[in-house]
Write an enzyme that holds these catalytic residues in place. Structure first.
Site, PDB file in Angstrom:
ATOM      1  N   CYS A  13      33.891  50.785 164.435  1.00  0.00           N
ATOM      2  CA  CYS A  13      33.025  51.688 165.503  1.00  0.00           C
ATOM      3  C   CYS A  13      33.325  52.153 166.466  1.00  0.00           C
ATOM      4  CB  CYS A  13      31.484  51.269 166.276  1.00  0.00           C
ATOM      5  SG  CYS A  13      30.465  52.128 166.369  1.00  0.00           S
ATOM      6  N   HIS A  35      29.160  51.541 160.581  1.00  0.00           N
ATOM      7  CA  HIS A  35      29.065  50.253 160.412  1.00  0.00           C
ATOM      8  C   HIS A  35      28.620  50.319 158.891  1.00  0.00           C
ATOM      9  CE1 HIS A  35      29.648  48.784 164.291  1.00  0.00           C
ATOM     10  NE2 HIS A  35      28.903  49.234 165.214  1.00  0.00           N
ATOM     11  N   GLU A  73      29.854  47.459 157.159  1.00  0.00           N
ATOM     12  CA  GLU A  73      29.468  46.362 157.356  1.00  0.00           C
ATOM     13  C   GLU A  73      27.914  45.840 157.728  1.00  0.00           C
ATOM     14  OE1 GLU A  73      29.981  46.679 161.599  1.00  0.00           O
ATOM     15  OE2 GLU A  73      30.327  47.838 159.871  1.00  0.00           O
TER      16      GLU A  73
END
Length: 315
Positions: free
Chosen positions: A142, A235, A237
């Site tokens: 990001c 993102h 994750e």
């Protein structure tokens, strides 16, 4: 995969409860194996949440991984206790003479500032320069990806008309690239940001190879230098409920943030979000660790895998 962590790191117990193999320092030193050394520059305000998210992503290979968390000394964290940072994080000066197999640079909620206005910009520039000769492969996430593209290739970021917020569908390109092995033709990825690096700027940069992009979110995945630098604009994750928490936080702050796209079933806030991106996220991290870290790194970490002898210029 065993992840080597300090015995009292708070998220260690959460990982163990999820049946993720976590190895303490005592057991690790009694194994005749060199663990993969991963440096995590955690720029997110809620450090423990991000620690947990990334450690989950690193837990899907048979490799033993030793994680080191890096902090920016030029920034004062307001959302994580000083005791946590002092106990579990290191400063750049403590590790600048070391080499790492891989590094992860997280996002940060500073995207509406110009890069030079960020209080730790000069410090992170030192880290980026140092990584060229001390890290085998770096995964930028990001804002970290936007900052790296600006630092290494001079690509500017630009403000979006509104917050890009939700789960977005990405088409895969360059399927033969090892980072994309096992991916379907398209995959979902969470995004939460106010800025972007323009698709046309990335496509026209000769050093960067586009790997996946979205009609709505633009280039989501790209790389340079044969995978020594990998840029993830979203993102992957993120946990299931992170976007909901961000949506509720924005509204508590009086922001007119729209509901995250492609997230709540039937756009109903009362329904539990469906996890649609976890398989692709696990695949991304597993491929990165296998093909760009483990299979590229030297057995000894006292030099780079390219045989460069460099002076310590990072004082």
């Amino acid at each position: 995969m065993p992840i080597k962590l300090p015995n009292n790191l708070p998220v260690k117990h959460t990982l163990e409860n999820e049946n993720i193999f976590v190895m303490d320092e005592y057991r690790a030193v009694h194994q005749d194996i060199r663990p993969i050394q991963i440096l995590i520059l955690n720029l997110m305000p809620l450090k423990e949440d991000t620690e947990l998210q990334i450690l989950r992503m690193l837990s899907n290979t048979p490799l033993q991984i030793d994680c080191t968390f890096l902090k920016m000394d030029s920034h004062e964290s307001k959302n994580t206790s000083k005791s946590h940072l002092d106990t579990f994080y290191v400063s750049f000066d403590e590790i600048r003479k070391k080499h790492f197999d891989g590094m992860i640079v997280t996002g940060a909620p500073v995207e509406l500032y110009e890069f030079e206005e960020v209080d730790y910009w000069e410090e992170i520039k030192r880290v980026f320069s140092w990584a060229n000769t001390h890290v085998t492969s770096t995964l930028f996430l990001c804002w970290g990806a936007q900052a790296a593209m600006y630092y290494y290739y001079g690509l500017p970021k630009r403000k979006l008309d509104k917050k890009l917020f939700g789960i977005y569908w990405n088409k895969v390109y360059n399927r033969k690239v090892p980072l994309l092995r096992g991916f379907d033709d398209a995959f979902w990825m969470p995004h939460s940001r106010y800025t972007e690096v323009a698709t046309e700027d990335i496509v026209q940069c000769p050093e960067i190879t586009v790997l996946a992009k979205s009609e709505q979110a633009g280039v989501s995945l790209s790389m340079a230098e044969n995978g020594r630098k990998i840029f993830v604009m979203g993102h992957p994750e993120y946990d299931r409920m992170v976007l909901r928490q961000e949506y509720e936080r924005d509204h508590r702050r009086g922001l007119d943030t729209a509901m995250p796209e492609n997230y709540f079933p039937d756009n109903d806030l009362g329904k539990r979000p469906v996890m649609t991106w976890r398989a692709a996220a696990n695949n991304l991290y597993t491929n990165w660790l296998n093909y760009y870290v483990y299979q590229s790194t030297p057995f000894r970490l006292d030099g780079t895998p390219w045989g460069e002898e460099v002076q310590d210029n990072f004082r």
